[in-house]
Design a protein around this motif. Sequence first.
Motif, mmCIF file in Angstrom:
data_model
loop_
_atom_site.group_PDB
_atom_site.id
_atom_site.type_symbol
_atom_site.label_atom_id
_atom_site.label_comp_id
_atom_site.label_asym_id
_atom_site.label_seq_id
_atom_site.Cartn_x
_atom_site.Cartn_y
_atom_site.Cartn_z
ATOM 1 N N SER A 81 -12.151 -16.851 -0.272
ATOM 2 C CA SER A 81 -11.229 -17.288 -1.314
ATOM 3 C C SER A 81 -11.207 -16.279 -2.456
ATOM 4 O O SER A 81 -12.138 -15.476 -2.624
ATOM 5 C CB SER A 81 -11.643 -18.666 -1.845
ATOM 6 O OG SER A 81 -12.825 -18.558 -2.634
ATOM 7 N N SER A 111 -3.564 -18.404 3.487
ATOM 8 C CA SER A 111 -3.745 -18.936 4.842
ATOM 9 C C SER A 111 -3.372 -17.838 5.809
ATOM 10 O O SER A 111 -2.805 -16.808 5.431
ATOM 11 C CB SER A 111 -2.881 -20.174 5.073
ATOM 12 O OG SER A 111 -1.511 -19.852 4.970
ATOM 13 N N ASP A 135 -5.286 -23.066 7.400
ATOM 14 C CA ASP A 135 -5.197 -23.216 5.954
ATOM 15 C C ASP A 135 -6.514 -22.840 5.293
ATOM 16 O O ASP A 135 -7.161 -23.665 4.648
ATOM 17 C CB ASP A 135 -4.791 -24.649 5.605
ATOM 18 C CG ASP A 135 -4.442 -24.797 4.120
ATOM 19 O OD1 ASP A 135 -4.118 -23.771 3.499
ATOM 20 O OD2 ASP A 135 -4.510 -25.931 3.615
ATOM 21 N N GLN A 136 -6.909 -21.574 5.460
ATOM 22 C CA GLN A 136 -8.073 -21.030 4.765
ATOM 23 C C GLN A 136 -7.714 -19.631 4.294
ATOM 24 O O GLN A 136 -7.112 -18.855 5.033
ATOM 25 C CB GLN A 136 -9.291 -20.963 5.690
ATOM 26 C CG GLN A 136 -9.858 -22.314 6.087
ATOM 27 C CD GLN A 136 -11.201 -22.174 6.785
ATOM 28 O OE1 GLN A 136 -12.088 -21.466 6.323
ATOM 29 N NE2 GLN A 136 -11.354 -22.861 7.903
#
Length: 417
Positions: free
Chosen positions: A169, A192, A197-198
């Motif tokens: 992130s 993403s 969805d990371q």
Amino acid sequence: MRPYPRNSRSRALRTAVATVAASAALGSVLVTSPAAAMVTAAGSEPGNCRISDDPSWSGWTDHAQLGAALRQIEKTSQGRVQVDVAGRTTQGRELWTARVGTGPRVLMVTSAIHGNERTGTEALLGILKELGAASGPETAELLSKVTLVAMPMVNPDGGELNRRINVRSWDQTVAQNPQLAGAPRAWYHSLSGDGIDQPGFDLNRDFNPDLNYVPKASDLPGTQTGAGFFLSPESQAIRDTYVKMRDEKGSVDAFIDLHHMGPCERITGGPQDGKLITVSLDYPPLGVNDGAKYKKQWPKLDQDKSRRYALTVANGIADAYGEQSRIAATGRYLHPDAREYAGQGRSAFALNGTGTVLFEVRGQQDDLGQQQRGMFVQSVRTGVESLLTGLATGSADRVDGDDFFELPDYGWETTAD
């Protein structure tokens, strides 16, 4: 407009004759039997580029299996192959290095910097196992002339998700680089990737030719054509391994980065015209030809050396399997006139004087699953082995880099069924 004309491989293959003659003694140590390779690949190429909607990617070596395999190779080789951890990913997975040989010339190879591009991992395991177990004077001579440093899986977090980018992130990045607080995200950081969805980085944009570079808020977000910022532990570990070998040996002669490309490209021109390409090769994307705009700041850049090394790879594949073999369907990486990707590892290391080669193997796991796996792994392995042998014999230094431009290029198949 194409930057170079399409030509046949005739001149390049004439060059290969001298190359093979010079490297025959050492080449026999590594390059695997063409007959065995063809058995592996038998029946594997369909007449079209049919892809799978939901291919299986089981059977490919995962991160845990890689660690076990490397430790077994180290043990079986009685220490000839040295395995170390160069760093850890954001999720804590080891970034393995495996080193074999004591020679003054260094070949560094990375694989799976895009997590869903896996054939290089399998090819490197095969090479390390072979070099760790082989005996005889030819092997001893090869390993006295070259040091191979392999990083077989440099994006294992992305690999566990079978996706291109890593897992990291922006908040985690800022926490480790507090000077970036309030700065925009780097342009190659995504929220993403591949339907997952990371967030994460495209690691192949996270390099800087200044190997001591420290990220600066004023440099962000950066541009696609500019240098990267060493924001991920994976790119930092690759850089640190490169610097370690450069400091120990004086230079890193050659660097190979192993990738995959799309599934439907076909050779255009020459005796392989119309065949699905197996491997495309490239020198650093720093200008169309000589990288002149970079020379003042980075005088060690030698694009011709990179082309000599890429041609050595192509010649080795063609010699091993014959020009008509589908394994030998090798060409130049297709690119537009303007090629500026200073943030790629191969570019950063080339600007520091290393000859660098891109391998792009046809079809990713999310296209083909295990289809044609044996053929692609074999072609990658033979290509890496060919440069290793060319460095050991010096034949990679004697080919004509201009002959690289006579390798065929390819086009996209628009009506695949």
